[in-house]
Design a protein around this motif. Structure first.
Motif, PDB file in Angstrom:
ATOM      1  N   ASN A   1       0.835  -1.277   0.037  1.00 49.08           N
ATOM      2  CA  ASN A   1       0.012   0.280   0.127  1.00 49.08           C
ATOM      3  C   ASN A   1       1.021   1.294   0.105  1.00 49.08           C
ATOM      4  O   ASN A   1       1.627   1.574   0.894  1.00 49.08           O
ATOM      5  CB  ASN A   1      -0.789   0.246   1.072  1.00 49.08           C
ATOM      6  N   LEU A   2       0.708   2.048  -0.924  1.00 51.74           N
ATOM      7  CA  LEU A   2       1.496   3.235  -1.147  1.00 51.74           C
ATOM      8  C   LEU A   2       1.277   4.237  -0.130  1.00 51.74           C
ATOM      9  O   LEU A   2       2.216   5.178   0.157  1.00 51.74           O
ATOM     10  CB  LEU A   2       1.487   4.060  -2.450  1.00 51.74           C
ATOM     11  N   GLN A   3       0.448   4.198   0.499  1.00 46.55           N
ATOM     12  CA  GLN A   3       0.084   5.143   1.866  1.00 46.55           C
ATOM     13  C   GLN A   3       0.690   4.859   3.222  1.00 46.55           C
ATOM     14  O   GLN A   3       0.621   5.378   4.140  1.00 46.55           O
ATOM     15  CB  GLN A   3      -1.449   5.118   1.929  1.00 46.55           C
ATOM     16  N   SER A   4       1.278   3.605   3.203  1.00 46.36           N
ATOM     17  CA  SER A   4       1.835   3.012   4.193  1.00 46.36           C
ATOM     18  C   SER A   4       3.114   3.944   4.552  1.00 46.36           C
ATOM     19  O   SER A   4       3.727   4.401   4.038  1.00 46.36           O
ATOM     20  CB  SER A   4       2.362   1.671   4.197  1.00 46.36           C
ATOM     21  N   VAL A   5       3.398   4.161   6.093  1.00 44.11           N
ATOM     22  CA  VAL A   5       4.405   5.044   6.489  1.00 44.11           C
ATOM     23  C   VAL A   5       5.468   4.291   7.447  1.00 44.11           C
ATOM     24  O   VAL A   5       5.173   3.489   8.165  1.00 44.11           O
ATOM     25  CB  VAL A   5       3.929   6.068   7.331  1.00 44.11           C
ATOM     26  N   LEU A   6       6.812   4.267   7.005  1.00 39.50           N
ATOM     27  CA  LEU A   6       8.024   3.957   7.758  1.00 39.50           C
ATOM     28  C   LEU A   6       8.589   5.117   8.313  1.00 39.50           C
ATOM     29  O   LEU A   6       9.099   5.629   7.760  1.00 39.50           O
ATOM     30  CB  LEU A   6       8.714   3.085   6.822  1.00 39.50           C
ATOM     31  N   LEU A   7       8.712   4.621   9.786  1.00 34.46           N
ATOM     32  CA  LEU A   7       9.442   5.687  10.427  1.00 34.46           C
ATOM     33  C   LEU A   7      10.820   5.209  11.143  1.00 34.46           C
ATOM     34  O   LEU A   7      10.585   4.217  11.980  1.00 34.46           O
ATOM     35  CB  LEU A   7       8.846   6.234  11.645  1.00 34.46           C
ATOM     36  N   GLY A   8      11.974   5.990  10.932  1.00 31.71           N
ATOM     37  CA  GLY A   8      13.217   5.676  11.685  1.00 31.71           C
ATOM     38  C   GLY A   8      13.185   6.208  12.841  1.00 31.71           C
ATOM     39  O   GLY A   8      13.369   7.612  12.826  1.00 31.71           O
ATOM     40  N   PHE A   9      13.782   5.439  14.073  1.00 29.20           N
ATOM     41  CA  PHE A   9      14.259   6.271  15.066  1.00 29.20           C
ATOM     42  C   PHE A   9      15.563   6.705  15.106  1.00 29.20           C
ATOM     43  O   PHE A   9      16.575   5.753  15.092  1.00 29.20           O
ATOM     44  CB  PHE A   9      13.740   5.269  16.423  1.00 29.20           C
ATOM     45  N   ILE A  10      15.942   8.127  15.236  1.00 35.01           N
ATOM     46  CA  ILE A  10      17.150   8.426  15.102  1.00 35.01           C
ATOM     47  C   ILE A  10      17.707   8.461  16.479  1.00 35.01           C
ATOM     48  O   ILE A  10      17.341   8.768  17.467  1.00 35.01           O
ATOM     49  CB  ILE A  10      17.133  10.052  14.761  1.00 35.01           C
ATOM     50  N   GLY A  11      18.711   7.776  16.334  1.00 41.57           N
ATOM     51  CA  GLY A  11      19.916   7.513  17.792  1.00 41.57           C
ATOM     52  C   GLY A  11      19.534   6.403  18.483  1.00 41.57           C
ATOM     53  O   GLY A  11      19.728   6.178  19.712  1.00 41.57           O
ATOM     54  N   GLY A  12      18.994   5.183  17.649  1.00 45.64           N
ATOM     55  CA  GLY A  12      18.901   4.102  18.472  1.00 45.64           C
ATOM     56  C   GLY A  12      17.678   4.037  19.215  1.00 45.64           C
ATOM     57  O   GLY A  12      16.710   4.711  19.418  1.00 45.64           O
ATOM     58  N   THR A  13      17.788   3.195  20.580  1.00 42.44           N
ATOM     59  CA  THR A  13      17.090   3.022  21.402  1.00 42.44           C
ATOM     60  C   THR A  13      16.541   4.302  22.324  1.00 42.44           C
ATOM     61  O   THR A  13      15.578   4.663  22.646  1.00 42.44           O
ATOM     62  CB  THR A  13      17.277   2.059  22.488  1.00 42.44           C
TER      63      THR A  13
ATOM     64  N   GLY B   1      16.378   7.277  20.782  1.00 45.30           N
ATOM     65  CA  GLY B   1      15.698   7.864  20.022  1.00 45.30           C
ATOM     66  C   GLY B   1      14.337   7.403  20.056  1.00 45.30           C
ATOM     67  O   GLY B   1      13.203   8.092  19.874  1.00 45.30           O
ATOM     68  N   LEU B   2      14.079   6.163  20.316  1.00 46.83           N
ATOM     69  CA  LEU B   2      12.858   5.316  20.640  1.00 46.83           C
ATOM     70  C   LEU B   2      12.175   5.974  21.833  1.00 46.83           C
ATOM     71  O   LEU B   2      11.074   6.341  21.850  1.00 46.83           O
ATOM     72  CB  LEU B   2      13.146   3.915  20.699  1.00 46.83           C
ATOM     73  N   PHE B   3      12.755   5.949  22.671  1.00 45.22           N
ATOM     74  CA  PHE B   3      12.483   6.489  24.070  1.00 45.22           C
ATOM     75  C   PHE B   3      12.005   8.182  24.025  1.00 45.22           C
ATOM     76  O   PHE B   3      11.016   8.512  24.633  1.00 45.22           O
ATOM     77  CB  PHE B   3      13.239   6.416  25.372  1.00 45.22           C
ATOM     78  N   ALA B   4      12.681   8.832  23.399  1.00 46.89           N
ATOM     79  CA  ALA B   4      12.475  10.152  23.255  1.00 46.89           C
ATOM     80  C   ALA B   4      11.751  10.492  21.911  1.00 46.89           C
ATOM     81  O   ALA B   4      11.363  11.933  21.590  1.00 46.89           O
ATOM     82  CB  ALA B   4      13.721  10.817  23.060  1.00 46.89           C
ATOM     83  N   ASN B   5      11.385   9.578  21.400  1.00 47.69           N
ATOM     84  CA  ASN B   5      10.128   9.985  20.032  1.00 47.69           C
ATOM     85  C   ASN B   5      10.825  10.985  19.193  1.00 47.69           C
ATOM     86  O   ASN B   5      10.267  11.892  18.571  1.00 47.69           O
ATOM     87  CB  ASN B   5       8.879  10.634  20.591  1.00 47.69           C
ATOM     88  N   GLN B   6      12.155  10.519  18.693  1.00 48.80           N
ATOM     89  CA  GLN B   6      12.937  11.341  17.667  1.00 48.80           C
ATOM     90  C   GLN B   6      12.967  10.442  16.367  1.00 48.80           C
ATOM     91  O   GLN B   6      13.572   9.286  16.406  1.00 48.80           O
ATOM     92  CB  GLN B   6      14.376  11.423  18.070  1.00 48.80           C
ATOM     93  N   THR B   7      12.130  10.951  15.493  1.00 51.16           N
ATOM     94  CA  THR B   7      11.769   9.984  14.312  1.00 51.16           C
ATOM     95  C   THR B   7      12.350  10.676  12.844  1.00 51.16           C
ATOM     96  O   THR B   7      12.211  11.770  12.826  1.00 51.16           O
ATOM     97  CB  THR B   7      10.224   9.445  14.044  1.00 51.16           C
ATOM     98  N   LEU B   8      12.356   9.963  11.720  1.00 52.41           N
ATOM     99  CA  LEU B   8      12.677  10.467  10.541  1.00 52.41           C
ATOM    100  C   LEU B   8      11.574   9.618   9.860  1.00 52.41           C
ATOM    101  O   LEU B   8      11.639   8.413   9.638  1.00 52.41           O
ATOM    102  CB  LEU B   8      14.114  10.129  10.042  1.00 52.41           C
ATOM    103  N   GLU B   9      10.920  10.385   8.708  1.00 49.74           N
ATOM    104  CA  GLU B   9      10.040   9.346   8.050  1.00 49.74           C
ATOM    105  C   GLU B   9      10.844   9.109   6.738  1.00 49.74           C
ATOM    106  O   GLU B   9      11.788   9.662   6.082  1.00 49.74           O
ATOM    107  CB  GLU B   9       8.944  10.286   7.226  1.00 49.74           C
ATOM    108  N   ILE B  10      10.998   7.595   6.517  1.00 50.90           N
ATOM    109  CA  ILE B  10      11.908   7.196   5.409  1.00 50.90           C
ATOM    110  C   ILE B  10      11.010   7.137   4.217  1.00 50.90           C
ATOM    111  O   ILE B  10      10.151   6.624   3.851  1.00 50.90           O
ATOM    112  CB  ILE B  10      12.478   5.546   5.634  1.00 50.90           C
ATOM    113  N   THR B  11      11.818   7.897   3.360  1.00 52.25           N
ATOM    114  CA  THR B  11      11.471   8.009   1.849  1.00 52.25           C
ATOM    115  C   THR B  11      12.225   7.551   0.875  1.00 52.25           C
ATOM    116  O   THR B  11      13.426   7.364   1.155  1.00 52.25           O
ATOM    117  CB  THR B  11      11.015   9.341   1.319  1.00 52.25           C
TER     118      THR B  11
END
Length: 627
Positions: free
Chosen positions: A123-135, A137-147
């Protein structure tokens, strides 16, 4: 937490990097078929039997810790039949997060690429987010949308510099809650954790916690580790292992040729690999140095430090008798912990660290025997043993110069033998090397590119099937990609609880986790090494594998330790099911009484054999003599 501004940005690539970015990884038939069908159901999901644990005696403890995720079935992803292919099931868009957790390992970026391509195909509308800075970044909700634009500079590239990594753990209640809060805030359907044994143990705990709190996010793990120690009946090897071994083997072979050229130095080489010796074993088979010492054989033989030094010196003397005053000795990173007295000393130091004793005060609080051993060691080793622990509360093995310790003690022993007239020859001279960081950021081999990309696709299909607490894996990897089998296994199926004694009465203690898998001293790869050990020692049969080949005849060379073993677990399960189906077809109501009795007798014998084999294994493996 401050986000590294350089992570996740498009970057300028060299000519070689650009060419590698154009490489299109190969997919097995079921995934290739899926990629060719943008709409409609183009992959078949088949649920197998429910799973247990690697050690059946631990099953009760695992189910107590993981009541929501234990016992889930093995899942196969297959090429669809005609009816499946014609079905028109539209898939809603999904939101998925991905995080690097663990030592950077070549091929990690291709896992992300595989997830992204599979999501967009569905589905082209699906979204993949990468967490910046490892875990963190996960705890702090630091994300980058992957394109596509962002990802294009990281396809088939080494390192983890796309997203970065940090503390590599999701252990504490605070960390788990922070991760769950982030997933809920981002409305994630799935979270993919890329890492090794510790990271996937954390993934299992996270999946259980999410299920317990009715969090909709499904957690999936991916076996990515340069150490190669996330290895079991399901996982044949980890992403990055092939590349790291190829790079290290080239370096070791260069050292071997330097040694024989000069003819006057012994090179002591330590390779990264954490507690297990998989990297050392593979590199030894690829480069063929004169001597190899694996931590597993030292542990099972209970060799002391003095005995190891004595055996190395015996090897040096045997070579000197042939007027050879050079050589290469290869050791594993985890060797230091495999030596009984060193392990006990490290354990004492770890306990003091855990009790918050300052580093400067640790030596004065050691037990008398530990103090004696500590004072015997060279000053540089004393300092390194006191270094702060890794994130998993173990010693920093990469920072302990075991190769320099052995070289120091071997030189002292050779000088002693020379003084006593037991050794007649040139003065012993050594050069030390540690190979580890040099390989972690390498451009991944074609095998690792393919393997990681395939696992990324499987991750998406796991999430599309609504599965939680699973690991993506593929089997039959020694064969061409078109013969690989794709599947998903519950993380709990790989868990066990350590015993602190190997006696029959030992009781499992601790918490269920995925443990590092040691080198199998009864396996074919180790047998191959031992078969060649004598010729390695006295004959300089150094092998030069060269650099990683991206084109040409050496492109598809895979790890020796992978190709010599018979590891197609899914294929074996399929074969067993075929046999059982044939038995069912023969033993039907109406068959003769003789056939029925023969079937009962045979099945009873099989059951008895399997029951014995399933019992805990307490016997020590045969001792290995370095001579």
């Amino acid at each position: 937490m401050s986000m590294n501004a350089d992570l996740g940005k498009p970057r300028e690539l060299t000519g070689l990097q650009q060419r590698r970015a154009l490489y299109q990884p190969e997919l097995p038939p079921c995934l290739e078929f899926f990629n060719q069908h943008v709409q409609g159901k183009a992959i078949r999901v088949e649920f197998g039997d429910s799973t247990t644990t690697i050690d059946p005696t631990c099953a009760n403890m695992v189910v107590q810790e993981f009541p929501n995720t234990f016992g889930q079935p093995l899942v196969h992803f297959l090429k669809p039949n005609k009816m499946d292919a014609q079905a028109n099931d539209e898939h809603p868009p999904i939101r998925v997060g991905v995080v690097f957790s663990g030592r950077q390992s070549p091929g990690g970026h291709n896992v992300i690429w595989g997830i992204y391509d599979a999501m967009k195909t569905q589905n082209l509308q699906s979204v993949l987010l990468g967490f910046i800075g490892g875990t963190e970044g996960l705890f702090a909700n630091q994300t980058l949308e992957i394109t596509d634009d962002v990802l294009s500079a990281y396809r088939n590239q080494g390192g983890f510099d796309f997203l970065g990594r940090t503390v590599d753990q999701i252990h504490t209640t605070e960390q788990v809650n922070a991760a769950m809060s982030t997933c809920c805030d981002l409305d994630l359907d799935g979270l993919v954790i890329i890492g090794g044994v510790t990271s996937n143990s954390d993934a299992a705990q996270l999946a259980e916690t999410f299920a317990n709190h009715n969090c909709k996010t499904k957690v999936v793990g991916v076996p990515v580790s340069l150490n190669g120690d996330l290895k079991n009946q399901f996982v044949e090897t980890t992403v990055g292992f092939d590349t790291v071994c190829k790079v290290n083997s080239q370096l070791i072979s260069n050292v071997c040729l330097d040694a024989i050229s000069a003819g006057k130095y012994y090179h002591f080489v330590r390779v990264m690999g954490w507690k297990a010796s998989h990297v050392a074993l593979e590199c030894a088979l690829q480069s063929q140095p004169n001597m190899v010492i694996l931590g597993e054989e030292v542990a099972f033989s209970k060799l002391t430090l003095k005995e190891i030094i004595s055996k190395i010196c015996d090897g040096v003397q045997a070579r000197a008798a042939q007027e050879k005053y050079h050589g290469v000795l290869l050791i594993s990173e985890g060797l230091i912990e495999s030596i009984p007295e060193m392990f006990a000393l490290i354990q004492e130091i770890n306990i003091l660290h855990s009790n918050k004793v300052p580093e400067n005060n640790i030596p004065s609080q050691l037990s008398p025997w530990a103090t004696a051993l500590y004072n015997y060691l060279p000053p540089f080793i004393r300092r390194e043993l006191l270094l702060h622990q890794d994130s998993d509360n173990s010693a920093q093995l990469s920072q302990i110069d075991t190769e320099q310790l052995l070289a120091h003690l071997v030189e002292a022993e050779m000088n002693k033998r020379m003084k006593e007239g037991k050794y007649i020859g040139r003065k012993f001279s050594s050069v030390c090397h540690f190979f580890g960081y040099q390989a972690r950021g390498s451009l991944p081999s074609n095998f690792d590119c393919d393997y990681a990309y395939v696992l990324g696709h499987i991750c998406m299909h796991i999430l599309a099937a609504g599965l939680n607490g699973y690991m993506a894996f593929a089997t039959n990897l020694k064969e061409p990609t078109n013969k690989w089998r794709c599947a998903a296994v519950p993380l709990t199926a790989m868990m066990s609880v350590k015993r602190h004694s190997r006696s029959p009465g030992a009781v499992p203690t601790g918490k269920p986790v995925i443990h590092p898998s040691p080198v199998d001293l009864q396996g074919k790869a180790y047998a191959l090494l031992r078969e060649k050990a004598s010729s390695f020692l006295l004959d300089d049969f150094y092998r030069t594998p060269g650099g990683i080949q991206f084109d040409g005849s050496g492109t598809n060379v895979k790890p020796i330790t992978l190709t010599v073993e018979d590891q197609d677990y899914l294929g074996d399960i399929e074969l067993l099911q075929d046999y059982l189906e044939k038995v069912r077809n023969i033993v039907k109501p109406g068959c003769s009484r003789e056939i029925l009795k023969a079937a009962i007798s045979s099945m009873s014998s099989v059951k008895d054999v399997l029951k014995v084999m399933s019992a805990p294994f307490y016997a020590e493996l045969p001792l290995f003599n370095l001579n």
